[in-house]
Design an enzyme around this catalytic site. Structure first.
Site, PDB file in Angstrom:
ATOM      1  CD  GLU A   2       0.408   4.751   6.647  1.00  0.00           C
ATOM      2  OE1 GLU A   2       0.476   5.248   7.791  1.00  0.00           O
ATOM      3  OE2 GLU A   2      -0.391   3.856   6.333  1.00  0.00           O
ATOM      4  NE  ARG A  10       0.440   2.334   8.747  1.00  0.00           N
ATOM      5  CZ  ARG A  10      -0.764   2.040   9.225  1.00  0.00           C
ATOM      6  NH1 ARG A  10      -0.897   1.101  10.144  1.00  0.00           N
ATOM      7  NH2 ARG A  10      -1.836   2.675   8.793  1.00  0.00           N
TER       8      ARG A  10
END
Length: 382
Positions: free
Chosen positions: A300, A279
């Protein structure tokens, strides 16, 4: 009688326990190996953009526990915040959790709630009567197409293994809604501390009977001279990993800045397996009452946690549970130490649950003192 209490870790667990014990008249010392308080909830202003950054990844406060909500509001003003997660999959953007808009957009339909319910049931693999794995749970309740678009790739990246190896319980937390509600959480109380989590925890720690020492790594000999220790570090770390290391996933953050609005939302998941990150979070959107030209974003990446990494998500599969049982047995043999929090009990905990357990632990400790009973190593079932 005043007790000298040592707490290891300056995150929510030990901050709340420390505050409760200090208010009860005990002398509290809190140690943390890092150079800041707040643990993984630590926030700070970016020097260039003035955006409030969640340094170790975003934390969104949500709870149905009214006492916990009142507790955090004692120490900070909370502003309304609704987490509306989006996901990019197969070249389109959809809203999560799966809701009526997601279903209609994905399948090119204009279904009403009852029609959508029947439609999804028709997609489901009804031959799976008692789902045991993540994949079986998804196939039974949303069917192959939605599973592969929204869950399969994301889950493989997040956990580093096939969804066929994960328990069904992981997916049971993710709802499917047959209305247009795109609020990621269903809790009554949701919000963000106006000035970030670090000032909130500073407020909890602001008591004359609490001393905080940063940049101080705990060793067991430090417990000498204290009446009790509360330990929120890694359970296996307390025993110097002598039986082996419990499994965790860790996160790598690729930080980048952008002039303007990068993605138009706080959280954008990436469900496609070929996209290496899970994400992107855009931190200024976690404080929608503020206005910033510049933006700070994190990509991430999830991977196996090494010895020098920050542990985020306990894996808790068969191998880890077996090792956990051995460490729990050792912990129960240690005198005057109670293990608390996400790392100390090897469980994934939301912030509100962490605070609830900390309040209950502090009260349990005080009750045991009053009754003259030995304080247990765990106040929760691990």
């Amino acid at each position: 009688m005043n007790k000298l209490v040592l707490l290891i870790g300056a995150g929510f667990s030990c901050a709340v326990i420390g505050r409760e014990l200090a208010e009860a008249g005990h002398t509290v010392t809190i140690l943390d190996a890092r150079d800041h308080i707040g643990g993984n909830c630590h926030t700070e202003r970016d020097a260039d953009t003035n955006v409030m950054v969640h340094v170790y990844g975003p934390h969104i406060f949500h709870t149905d526990d009214e006492e916990v909500w009142r507790y955090v509001n004692r120490f900070s003003t909370f502003k309304p915040f609704v987490n509306r997660v989006k996901t990019t999959a197969k070249g389109q953007v959809f809203s999560l959790p799966i809701n009526l808009h997601t279903i209609n957009q994905f399948f090119g339909k204009a279904l009403r709630p009852e029609e959508a319910r029947a439609f999804i049931e028709a997609q489901a693999d009804t031959s799976i009567e008692n789902p045991q794995t993540f994949e079986e749970q998804a196939l039974r309740f949303v069917g192959k197409d939605l599973y592969e678009a929204f869950f399969k790739g994301y889950t493989q990246k997040q956990w580093g293994c096939s969804p066929t190896e994960l328990p069904a319980s992981i997916l049971k937390r993710l709802p499917v809604r047959f209305n247009y509600d795109d609020n990621y959480f269903a809790h009554r109380f949701q919000g963000m501390p106006e000035n970030g989590y670090t000032p909130l925890i500073e407020g909890i720690l602001d008591h004359p009977k609490i001393t905080v020492r940063l940049n101080t790594r705990f060793t067991r000999d430090m417990a000498a001279g204290y009446d009790h220790v509360f330990y929120s570090g890694p359970l296996d770390g307390f025993f110097d990993y002598e039986l082996g290391r419990l499994g965790y996933r860790t996160l790598d953050f690729e930080r980048f800045t952008h002039e303007g609005d990068y993605q138009g939302c706080a959280v954008m998941n990436y469900g496609d397996e070929q996209v290496p990150f899970t994400r992107i979070t855009e931190h200024k959107h976690f404080s929608p009452w503020e206005s910033h030209e510049g933006s700070v974003c994190y990509r991430e990446y999830s991977r196996a946690c090494g010895a020098d990494d920050i542990p985020y998500y306990p894996i808790r599969l068969v191998k880890e549970k077996s090792l956990l049982e051995q460490y729990v047995k050792k912990a129960r043999e240690v005198d005057k130490v109670t293990f608390v929090g996400r790392l100390g009990t090897y469980r994934y905990l939301d912030m509100d649950v962490t605070i609830r357990e900390a309040l209950d632990t502090a009260r349990g400790f005080l009750n045991h003192l009053e009754a003259g009973k030995a304080v247990p190593a765990f106040f929760v079932d691990v």
